[in-house]
Design a protein around this motif. Structure first.
Motif, PDB file in Angstrom:
ATOM      1  N   SER A  17      -7.796  -3.875   5.746  1.00  0.00           N
ATOM      2  CA  SER A  17      -6.276  -4.078   5.821  1.00  0.00           C
ATOM      3  C   SER A  17      -5.534  -2.941   5.062  1.00  0.00           C
ATOM      4  O   SER A  17      -4.454  -2.475   5.452  1.00  0.00           O
ATOM      5  N   ILE A  18      -5.870  -2.616   3.759  1.00  0.00           N
ATOM      6  CA  ILE A  18      -5.397  -1.699   3.130  1.00  0.00           C
ATOM      7  C   ILE A  18      -5.370  -0.334   3.676  1.00  0.00           C
ATOM      8  O   ILE A  18      -4.331   0.359   3.812  1.00  0.00           O
ATOM      9  N   GLN A  19      -6.575   0.137   4.322  1.00  0.00           N
ATOM     10  CA  GLN A  19      -6.725   1.294   5.141  1.00  0.00           C
ATOM     11  C   GLN A  19      -5.792   1.282   6.159  1.00  0.00           C
ATOM     12  O   GLN A  19      -5.099   2.360   6.524  1.00  0.00           O
ATOM     13  N   GLN A  20      -5.549   0.183   7.064  1.00  0.00           N
ATOM     14  CA  GLN A  20      -4.832   0.148   8.312  1.00  0.00           C
ATOM     15  C   GLN A  20      -3.343   0.318   7.770  1.00  0.00           C
ATOM     16  O   GLN A  20      -2.680   1.098   8.544  1.00  0.00           O
ATOM     17  N   GLU A  21      -2.983  -0.427   6.648  1.00  0.00           N
ATOM     18  CA  GLU A  21      -1.613  -0.067   6.274  1.00  0.00           C
ATOM     19  C   GLU A  21      -1.249   1.266   5.598  1.00  0.00           C
ATOM     20  O   GLU A  21      -0.256   1.858   6.076  1.00  0.00           O
ATOM     21  N   ARG A  22      -2.346   1.894   5.054  1.00  0.00           N
ATOM     22  CA  ARG A  22      -2.437   3.295   4.797  1.00  0.00           C
ATOM     23  C   ARG A  22      -2.051   4.142   5.963  1.00  0.00           C
ATOM     24  O   ARG A  22      -1.155   5.040   5.947  1.00  0.00           O
ATOM     25  N   ASN A  23      -2.819   3.876   6.800  1.00  0.00           N
ATOM     26  CA  ASN A  23      -2.757   4.925   8.250  1.00  0.00           C
ATOM     27  C   ASN A  23      -1.599   4.658   8.809  1.00  0.00           C
ATOM     28  O   ASN A  23      -0.730   5.577   9.257  1.00  0.00           O
ATOM     29  N   ARG A  24      -0.955   3.323   8.631  1.00  0.00           N
ATOM     30  CA  ARG A  24       0.316   3.179   9.205  1.00  0.00           C
ATOM     31  C   ARG A  24       1.254   3.959   8.779  1.00  0.00           C
ATOM     32  O   ARG A  24       2.251   4.589   9.132  1.00  0.00           O
ATOM     33  N   LEU A  25       1.227   3.766   7.404  1.00  0.00           N
ATOM     34  CA  LEU A  25       2.426   4.610   6.508  1.00  0.00           C
ATOM     35  C   LEU A  25       2.397   5.977   6.637  1.00  0.00           C
ATOM     36  O   LEU A  25       3.165   6.915   6.924  1.00  0.00           O
ATOM     37  N   ASN A  26       1.147   6.510   6.670  1.00  0.00           N
ATOM     38  CA  ASN A  26       0.764   8.174   6.988  1.00  0.00           C
ATOM     39  C   ASN A  26       1.409   8.576   8.216  1.00  0.00           C
ATOM     40  O   ASN A  26       1.909   9.560   8.301  1.00  0.00           O
TER      41      ASN A  26
ATOM     42  N   SER B 228       0.799  -1.339  -0.078  1.00  0.00           N
ATOM     43  CA  SER B 228      -0.069   0.148   0.040  1.00  0.00           C
ATOM     44  C   SER B 228       1.040   1.278  -0.053  1.00  0.00           C
ATOM     45  O   SER B 228       2.160   1.187   0.556  1.00  0.00           O
ATOM     46  N   SER B 229       0.509   2.247  -0.767  1.00  0.00           N
ATOM     47  CA  SER B 229       0.930   3.465  -0.743  1.00  0.00           C
ATOM     48  C   SER B 229       0.260   4.587   0.217  1.00  0.00           C
ATOM     49  O   SER B 229      -1.031   4.305   0.817  1.00  0.00           O
TER      50      SER B 229
ATOM     51  N   LEU C  74       3.887   6.697  10.135  1.00  0.00           N
ATOM     52  CA  LEU C  74       5.213   6.733   9.806  1.00  0.00           C
ATOM     53  C   LEU C  74       6.031   8.175   9.055  1.00  0.00           C
ATOM     54  O   LEU C  74       6.667   8.545   9.554  1.00  0.00           O
ATOM     55  N   PHE C  75       5.102   8.336   8.073  1.00  0.00           N
ATOM     56  CA  PHE C  75       5.688   9.512   7.229  1.00  0.00           C
ATOM     57  C   PHE C  75       5.614  10.585   8.114  1.00  0.00           C
ATOM     58  O   PHE C  75       6.454  11.662   8.034  1.00  0.00           O
ATOM     59  N   SER C  76       4.458  10.792   8.689  1.00  0.00           N
ATOM     60  CA  SER C  76       4.338  12.115   9.750  1.00  0.00           C
ATOM     61  C   SER C  76       5.258  12.270  10.766  1.00  0.00           C
ATOM     62  O   SER C  76       5.762  13.325  10.999  1.00  0.00           O
ATOM     63  N   VAL C  77       5.734  10.946  11.186  1.00  0.00           N
ATOM     64  CA  VAL C  77       6.889  10.973  12.376  1.00  0.00           C
ATOM     65  C   VAL C  77       8.046  11.243  11.733  1.00  0.00           C
ATOM     66  O   VAL C  77       8.746  12.170  12.207  1.00  0.00           O
ATOM     67  N   LYS C  78       8.160  10.635  10.682  1.00  0.00           N
ATOM     68  CA  LYS C  78       9.443  11.178   9.836  1.00  0.00           C
ATOM     69  C   LYS C  78       9.664  12.515   9.590  1.00  0.00           C
ATOM     70  O   LYS C  78      10.683  13.102   9.862  1.00  0.00           O
ATOM     71  N   ASN C  79       8.533  13.191   9.179  1.00  0.00           N
ATOM     72  CA  ASN C  79       8.628  14.746   8.995  1.00  0.00           C
ATOM     73  C   ASN C  79       8.803  15.653  10.262  1.00  0.00           C
ATOM     74  O   ASN C  79       9.657  16.198  10.128  1.00  0.00           O
ATOM     75  N   ASP C  80       8.117  14.997  11.295  1.00  0.00           N
ATOM     76  CA  ASP C  80       8.309  15.727  12.617  1.00  0.00           C
ATOM     77  C   ASP C  80       9.919  15.531  12.938  1.00  0.00           C
ATOM     78  O   ASP C  80      10.550  16.462  13.586  1.00  0.00           O
ATOM     79  N   ILE C  81      10.214  14.393  12.636  1.00  0.00           N
ATOM     80  CA  ILE C  81      11.894  14.375  13.041  1.00  0.00           C
ATOM     81  C   ILE C  81      12.710  14.943  12.446  1.00  0.00           C
ATOM     82  O   ILE C  81      13.883  15.628  12.621  1.00  0.00           O
ATOM     83  N   GLU C  82      12.565  15.166  10.830  1.00  0.00           N
ATOM     84  CA  GLU C  82      13.272  15.926   9.957  1.00  0.00           C
ATOM     85  C   GLU C  82      13.188  17.455  10.272  1.00  0.00           C
ATOM     86  O   GLU C  82      14.179  18.176  10.525  1.00  0.00           O
ATOM     87  N   GLN C  83      11.819  17.794  10.681  1.00  0.00           N
ATOM     88  CA  GLN C  83      11.719  19.121  11.028  1.00  0.00           C
ATOM     89  C   GLN C  83      12.367  19.455  12.386  1.00  0.00           C
ATOM     90  O   GLN C  83      13.294  20.696  12.523  1.00  0.00           O
ATOM     91  N   GLN C  84      12.337  18.582  13.551  1.00  0.00           N
ATOM     92  CA  GLN C  84      13.243  18.793  14.621  1.00  0.00           C
ATOM     93  C   GLN C  84      14.656  18.604  14.336  1.00  0.00           C
ATOM     94  O   GLN C  84      15.439  19.393  14.957  1.00  0.00           O
ATOM     95  N   ARG C  85      15.142  17.978  13.313  1.00  0.00           N
ATOM     96  CA  ARG C  85      16.689  17.841  13.037  1.00  0.00           C
ATOM     97  C   ARG C  85      17.001  18.945  12.167  1.00  0.00           C
ATOM     98  O   ARG C  85      18.077  19.721  12.593  1.00  0.00           O
ATOM     99  N   ASN C  86      16.089  19.521  11.276  1.00  0.00           N
ATOM    100  CA  ASN C  86      16.593  20.847  10.879  1.00  0.00           C
ATOM    101  C   ASN C  86      16.373  22.130  11.765  1.00  0.00           C
ATOM    102  O   ASN C  86      17.240  22.832  11.866  1.00  0.00           O
ATOM    103  N   PHE C  87      15.349  21.840  12.925  1.00  0.00           N
ATOM    104  CA  PHE C  87      15.429  22.990  14.011  1.00  0.00           C
ATOM    105  C   PHE C  87      16.594  22.963  14.661  1.00  0.00           C
ATOM    106  O   PHE C  87      17.386  24.120  15.211  1.00  0.00           O
TER     107      PHE C  87
END
Length: 220
Positions: free
Chosen positions: A103-112, A36-37, A114-127
């Motif tokens: 299942s597809i929706q759950q996987e998509r929610n998980r990916l989203n 899933s994407s 993870l993507f959100s957490v990754k963005n938060d980490i990147e923003q914190q790292r940039n900060f």
């Protein structure tokens, strides 16, 4: 939907065809649960619509097959069992479709997530990086200010040394003059006479100027 007057065999063959297509599409659809994407793709959306349409058709044709069974009082037990089996397959397909979609929706929610957490980490790292750069820049500016202050202090000390040196030079010159005056006989007397004469000339000049002012004042 099966046409009116269709036989049990004809209607059942349509159901079997729909079940086969539904099985095939469900198999393809299930792959999106593993790959899933973050967003629904065009192919996934197309399969979702196709399966939902097939299930709707299957439901209608099973209902038609049920009508045929109800209208035929002499229908065999095997055909009734076949009808029941088609209903069970339809329910299984419905259940599988809902489970795969969930299942597809759950996987998509998980990916989203993870993507959100990754963005938060990147923003914190940039900060943090920007904050480190800010601290480094401030430290550089402070060092530069310290260098300027050090230069000013150095210049002040150099000026002080020059003044002290010039003061020593003047003192030495004055001492040499005094020593010279003491060594040459009569030089002090001569300098004293010159000073006295200058004072007398100054007094005479002041008297003349005063007399001129008085004369002008009285004759005006």
């Amino acid at each position: 939907m099966a046409s009116k007057g269709s036989s049990f065999v004809t209607v059942r063959s349509e159901i079997i065809s729909l079940e086969s297509k539904t099985d095939s599409l469900l198999s393809k659809y299930s792959t999106f649960a593993q790959t899933s994407s973050a967003d629904q793709s065009t192919e996934e959306k197309k399969l979702d619509t196709q399966i939902e349409t097939l299930l709707g058709k299957t439901h209608d044709i099973i209902a038609s097959l049920g009508n045929i069974v109800d209208e035929n009082k002499n229908i065999s037990t095997s055909k009734i069992s076949q009808l029941q089996r088609h209903k069970e397959v339809y329910q299984e397909h419905q259940k599988n479709f809902r489970n795969i979609r969930s299942s597809i929706q759950q996987e998509r929610n998980r990916l989203n997530l993870l993507f959100s957490v990754k963005n938060d980490i990147e923003q914190q790292r940039n900060f943090d990086t920007n904050e480190d750069e800010y601290i480094q820049n401030e430290a550089a500016r402070i060092d530069q200010s310290h260098n300027v202050v050090d230069d000013l202090i150095s210049q002040a000390w150099e000026t002080r040394d020059q003044i002290v040196s010039q003061s020593h030079l003047l003192n030495n010159t004055n001492n040499k003059i005094m020593q010279t005056l003491q060594r040459i006989p009569g030089l002090n007397v001569l300098i004293g006479k010159i000073s006295t004469r200058r004072r007398k000339n100054a007094v005479i000049l002041a008297s003349v100027i005063t007399f001129c002012f008085l004369f002008l004042f009285l004759t005006w």
